[in-house]
Design a protein around this motif. Structure first.
Motif, PDB file in Angstrom:
ATOM      1  N   VAL A   1       1.448  -9.205  12.099  1.00  0.00           N
ATOM      2  CA  VAL A   1       0.851  -7.957  13.034  1.00  0.00           C
ATOM      3  C   VAL A   1       1.820  -8.128  14.369  1.00  0.00           C
ATOM      4  O   VAL A   1       2.072  -6.988  14.969  1.00  0.00           O
ATOM      5  CB  VAL A   1      -0.531  -8.010  13.242  1.00  0.00           C
ATOM      6  CG1 VAL A   1      -0.977  -7.081  14.337  1.00  0.00           C
ATOM      7  CG2 VAL A   1      -1.197  -7.496  12.005  1.00  0.00           C
TER       8      VAL A   1
ATOM      9  N   VAL B   1       2.697  -4.996   2.582  1.00  0.00           N
ATOM     10  CA  VAL B   1       1.801  -5.742   3.679  1.00  0.00           C
ATOM     11  C   VAL B   1       1.923  -7.426   3.775  1.00  0.00           C
ATOM     12  O   VAL B   1       1.542  -7.949   4.736  1.00  0.00           O
ATOM     13  CB  VAL B   1       0.424  -5.475   3.452  1.00  0.00           C
ATOM     14  CG1 VAL B   1       0.112  -3.909   3.653  1.00  0.00           C
ATOM     15  CG2 VAL B   1      -0.221  -6.057   2.164  1.00  0.00           C
TER      16      VAL B   1
ATOM     17  N   HIS C   1      -4.317  -2.638   8.857  1.00  0.00           N
ATOM     18  CA  HIS C   1      -3.794  -2.557   9.967  1.00  0.00           C
ATOM     19  C   HIS C   1      -2.214  -2.713   9.877  1.00  0.00           C
ATOM     20  O   HIS C   1      -1.574  -2.326  10.667  1.00  0.00           O
ATOM     21  CB  HIS C   1      -4.332  -3.521  10.858  1.00  0.00           C
ATOM     22  CG  HIS C   1      -4.079  -3.222  12.392  1.00  0.00           C
ATOM     23  ND1 HIS C   1      -4.495  -2.280  12.940  1.00  0.00           N
ATOM     24  CD2 HIS C   1      -3.581  -4.091  13.245  1.00  0.00           C
ATOM     25  CE1 HIS C   1      -4.314  -2.226  14.271  1.00  0.00           C
ATOM     26  NE2 HIS C   1      -3.646  -3.484  14.440  1.00  0.00           N
ATOM     27  N   VAL C   2      -1.816  -3.623   9.197  1.00  0.00           N
ATOM     28  CA  VAL C   2      -0.225  -3.776   8.891  1.00  0.00           C
ATOM     29  C   VAL C   2       0.529  -2.589   8.612  1.00  0.00           C
ATOM     30  O   VAL C   2       1.474  -2.049   8.908  1.00  0.00           O
ATOM     31  CB  VAL C   2      -0.152  -4.881   7.771  1.00  0.00           C
ATOM     32  CG1 VAL C   2       1.452  -4.893   7.325  1.00  0.00           C
ATOM     33  CG2 VAL C   2      -0.370  -6.172   8.520  1.00  0.00           C
ATOM     34  N   THR C   3      -0.311  -1.658   7.660  1.00  0.00           N
ATOM     35  CA  THR C   3       0.171  -0.264   6.997  1.00  0.00           C
ATOM     36  C   THR C   3       0.138   0.686   8.418  1.00  0.00           C
ATOM     37  O   THR C   3       1.325   1.282   8.405  1.00  0.00           O
ATOM     38  CB  THR C   3      -0.607   0.163   5.916  1.00  0.00           C
ATOM     39  OG1 THR C   3      -0.506  -0.800   4.919  1.00  0.00           O
ATOM     40  CG2 THR C   3      -0.081   1.559   5.546  1.00  0.00           C
TER      41      THR C   3
ATOM     42  N   LEU D   1       0.539  -0.016  11.332  1.00  0.00           N
ATOM     43  CA  LEU D   1       1.813  -0.584  12.243  1.00  0.00           C
ATOM     44  C   LEU D   1       3.021  -0.414  11.778  1.00  0.00           C
ATOM     45  O   LEU D   1       4.056  -0.288  12.538  1.00  0.00           O
ATOM     46  CB  LEU D   1       1.574  -2.148  12.562  1.00  0.00           C
ATOM     47  CG  LEU D   1       0.351  -2.519  13.647  1.00  0.00           C
ATOM     48  CD1 LEU D   1       0.212  -3.991  13.562  1.00  0.00           C
ATOM     49  CD2 LEU D   1       0.465  -1.885  15.058  1.00  0.00           C
ATOM     50  N   GLY D   2       3.250  -0.622  10.382  1.00  0.00           N
ATOM     51  CA  GLY D   2       4.396  -0.397   9.861  1.00  0.00           C
ATOM     52  C   GLY D   2       4.895   1.110   9.726  1.00  0.00           C
ATOM     53  O   GLY D   2       6.036   1.329   9.607  1.00  0.00           O
ATOM     54  N   LYS D   3       4.039   1.859   9.320  1.00  0.00           N
ATOM     55  CA  LYS D   3       4.540   3.086   8.606  1.00  0.00           C
ATOM     56  C   LYS D   3       4.006   4.062   9.503  1.00  0.00           C
ATOM     57  O   LYS D   3       4.592   5.192   9.349  1.00  0.00           O
ATOM     58  CB  LYS D   3       4.156   3.200   7.434  1.00  0.00           C
ATOM     59  CG  LYS D   3       4.819   2.613   6.406  1.00  0.00           C
ATOM     60  CD  LYS D   3       6.237   3.154   6.053  1.00  0.00           C
ATOM     61  CE  LYS D   3       7.331   2.443   5.509  1.00  0.00           C
ATOM     62  NZ  LYS D   3       7.183   0.794   5.916  1.00  0.00           N
ATOM     63  N   LYS D   4       2.875   4.238  10.331  1.00  0.00           N
ATOM     64  CA  LYS D   4       2.211   5.382  10.988  1.00  0.00           C
ATOM     65  C   LYS D   4       2.816   5.745  12.226  1.00  0.00           C
ATOM     66  O   LYS D   4       3.387   5.078  13.109  1.00  0.00           O
ATOM     67  CB  LYS D   4       0.677   5.316  11.135  1.00  0.00           C
ATOM     68  CG  LYS D   4      -0.113   5.173   9.885  1.00  0.00           C
ATOM     69  CD  LYS D   4      -1.632   5.237   9.928  1.00  0.00           C
ATOM     70  CE  LYS D   4      -2.184   5.026   8.571  1.00  0.00           C
ATOM     71  NZ  LYS D   4      -3.726   5.086   8.628  1.00  0.00           N
TER      72      LYS D   4
ATOM     73  N   GLN E   1       1.032  -0.976  -0.019  1.00  0.00           N
ATOM     74  CA  GLN E   1      -0.191   0.056   0.097  1.00  0.00           C
ATOM     75  C   GLN E   1       0.716   1.221   0.043  1.00  0.00           C
ATOM     76  O   GLN E   1       2.096   1.288   0.627  1.00  0.00           O
ATOM     77  CB  GLN E   1      -0.956   0.133   1.233  1.00  0.00           C
ATOM     78  CG  GLN E   1      -1.970  -1.065   1.308  1.00  0.00           C
ATOM     79  CD  GLN E   1      -2.914  -0.899   2.280  1.00  0.00           C
ATOM     80  OE1 GLN E   1      -2.484  -0.369   3.487  1.00  0.00           O
ATOM     81  NE2 GLN E   1      -4.137  -1.549   2.292  1.00  0.00           N
TER      82      GLN E   1
ATOM     83  N   GLN F   1       4.032   0.487   2.664  1.00  0.00           N
ATOM     84  CA  GLN F   1       4.291  -0.499   3.223  1.00  0.00           C
ATOM     85  C   GLN F   1       3.821  -1.976   2.439  1.00  0.00           C
ATOM     86  O   GLN F   1       2.854  -1.975   1.831  1.00  0.00           O
ATOM     87  CB  GLN F   1       2.995  -0.467   4.441  1.00  0.00           C
ATOM     88  CG  GLN F   1       3.020  -1.788   5.392  1.00  0.00           C
ATOM     89  CD  GLN F   1       4.196  -1.927   6.076  1.00  0.00           C
ATOM     90  OE1 GLN F   1       4.973  -0.781   6.617  1.00  0.00           O
ATOM     91  NE2 GLN F   1       4.903  -3.137   6.311  1.00  0.00           N
TER      92      GLN F   1
ATOM     93  N   ARG G   1       4.852   7.155   1.782  1.00  0.00           N
ATOM     94  CA  ARG G   1       5.210   5.909   2.494  1.00  0.00           C
ATOM     95  C   ARG G   1       4.599   4.834   2.006  1.00  0.00           C
ATOM     96  O   ARG G   1       3.440   4.913   1.774  1.00  0.00           O
ATOM     97  CB  ARG G   1       4.949   6.314   4.033  1.00  0.00           C
ATOM     98  CG  ARG G   1       5.633   7.185   4.800  1.00  0.00           C
ATOM     99  CD  ARG G   1       4.881   7.422   6.022  1.00  0.00           C
ATOM    100  NE  ARG G   1       3.903   8.207   6.097  1.00  0.00           N
ATOM    101  CZ  ARG G   1       3.086   8.542   7.099  1.00  0.00           C
ATOM    102  NH1 ARG G   1       3.483   8.176   8.481  1.00  0.00           N
ATOM    103  NH2 ARG G   1       2.014   9.306   7.038  1.00  0.00           N
TER     104      ARG G   1
ATOM    105  N   GLY H   1       8.894  -2.734   8.496  1.00  0.00           N
ATOM    106  CA  GLY H   1       8.434  -1.586   9.096  1.00  0.00           C
ATOM    107  C   GLY H   1       9.594  -1.026   9.721  1.00  0.00           C
ATOM    108  O   GLY H   1       9.757  -0.277  10.903  1.00  0.00           O
TER     109      GLY H   1
ATOM    110  N   LEU I   1       5.184  -6.602  13.949  1.00  0.00           N
ATOM    111  CA  LEU I   1       5.015  -5.359  13.653  1.00  0.00           C
ATOM    112  C   LEU I   1       4.855  -4.542  14.813  1.00  0.00           C
ATOM    113  O   LEU I   1       5.558  -3.365  15.003  1.00  0.00           O
ATOM    114  CB  LEU I   1       4.148  -4.839  12.517  1.00  0.00           C
ATOM    115  CG  LEU I   1       4.805  -5.156  11.049  1.00  0.00           C
ATOM    116  CD1 LEU I   1       3.432  -4.953  10.163  1.00  0.00           C
ATOM    117  CD2 LEU I   1       5.886  -4.477  10.759  1.00  0.00           C
TER     118      LEU I   1
END
Lengths: 220, 220
Positions: free
Chosen positions: A123, A61, B122-124, B126-129, A51, A59, A57, A178, A126
């Motif tokens: 998850v 996934v 959700h992975v995005t 956790l990984g990027k935000k 994404q 990610q 940015r 991440g 991460l």
DNA sequence: CGCGACCTTGATGATGATCAAACAACGTGG
DNA sequence: CCACGTTGTTTGATCATCATCAAGGTCGCG
């Protein structure tokens, strides 16, 4: 034989009306926000899903191997880009065709259950793991017998002798875990220094001490 | 009516041979590493799924609302604990019964597609935000019309007047978002200070400025 | 040989974790 | 009714991990 090199025997998997398609490395199979028309299954090779946020940015996934399905988004719109990590064969079904047979649905639901479990593990990686743990967990994926919760503590006989091809750059690994590419590089260097892995070249790794790696990865 | 308070009309969803079960708040429905026997669907209430690493770290991997399925792990062994966040009704099917009908499989695959898309998001997260983006994204879930990629830019008419019950403690939110409870608390305080939300009590929030929240959450 | 892509390593800095204390809400029992 | 203990939240001070910025190294290829 790596995970990505495995392929399905076509007899045991439904593929009626499915259309084989071949891709080169780093080709984009489908785009985020595109409408959903087909459902794909990886037959050989590997595909990454990512994404991209408005500010750029990225990610990654998920990384898909033979037997994994992709391209269905939330049912109407793609939620990810899908890009090949190497030359790939995939089967594409029209959405409606795919769901019309019972065998197909069963194969699909089984794959989805596996995938959802894997996403849960990712998850946790991460959300809770340190940089070193993430990288170690990632590398342990190349020893499927020991990386999941199916691990029985018995590593394959030839481990340490096998080198695995990592078809992802440091940046891609970082975007998957991440982290930044520098942090990934440092973690790999540390695992090398401590003798847990060897890396004859950046894109190849051999795991020399499975059980220590497993502990560092916080897998069990 | 909140997401969790919604319930399914039983007619439009298959439930042949399914068994209704009711749970109190904070009851554990199934345990990580237990064998898989049943498949559950949330009918009313909310359920959280979490994994626990050997050293005690907990990651809440998902929060389930009516229509979501759980309890199937990788097909043989549970990969998560499932614990209720409030009083809940669920339907439990024997695995084999569940997959025997075509309608059930269709309902299941549709739910799984939705869920996998949500997991990607959700992975995005956790990984990027950043911490603030994660908390804002979390709170925006209470405005489903505006939190997903279905958002058309038009917030519901009564937003800002509605207070939402957050059935999770600061620690649970933190374990869900990959943060600490202090960081979650600070982020919420900041959003309050800047007038984007109000919180008459810790477990209740009202979103006062949806579009600013959306930007802070890096949602679109 | 020299260029470009990618990787490694070092120095510095910012975000969020940790440690710590005060505060708020709530139930119990005197 | 209020003192008290319990539990959960908020806020502050300090610290560690990882991100950022920067430079040099390796490898492959025209």
């Amino acid at each position: 034989m790596t995970i990505a090199e495995r392929s399905f025997t076509t007899t045991e998997r439904p593929q009626a009306r499915g259309k084989w398609r071949s891709f080169m490395s780093r080709e984009i199979v489908c785009h985020q926000d595109d409408p959903v028309t087909d459902i794909y299954r990886v037959e050989t090779g590997a595909v990454m899903l990512y994404q991209i946020l408005r500010d750029g940015r990225r990610q990654i996934v998920d990384v898909l191997y033979p037997g994994d399905y992709f391209g269905f988004g939330d049912g109407t719109i793609q939620d990810c880009f899908a890009e090949t990590l190497m030359a790939c064969d995939v089967i594409a079904w029209r959405r409606d065709d795919a769901f019309s047979t019972v065998e197909w649905c069963h194969a699909f639901t089984a794959a989805m259950q596996r995938k959802l479990g894997a996403m849960h593990d990712h998850v946790t990686l991460l959300g809770k793991k340190t940089a070193l743990e993430r990288v170690a967990s990632f590398l342990m994926r190349f020893v499927p017998e020991c990386s999941g919760r199916l691990c029985n503590g018995a590593p394959p006989a030839d481990y340490g002798r096998v080198t695995h091809d990592v078809y992802m750059s440091r940046r891609e690994i970082a975007d998957y875990l991440g982290l930044t590419l520098e942090t990934v590089s440092r973690a790999i260097s540390q695992l090398k220094r401590e003798g847990m892995i060897e890396a004859p070249r950046p894109t190849q790794i051999a795991i020399k001490e499975i059980c220590r790696m497993c502990k560092v990865a916080a897998l069990h």
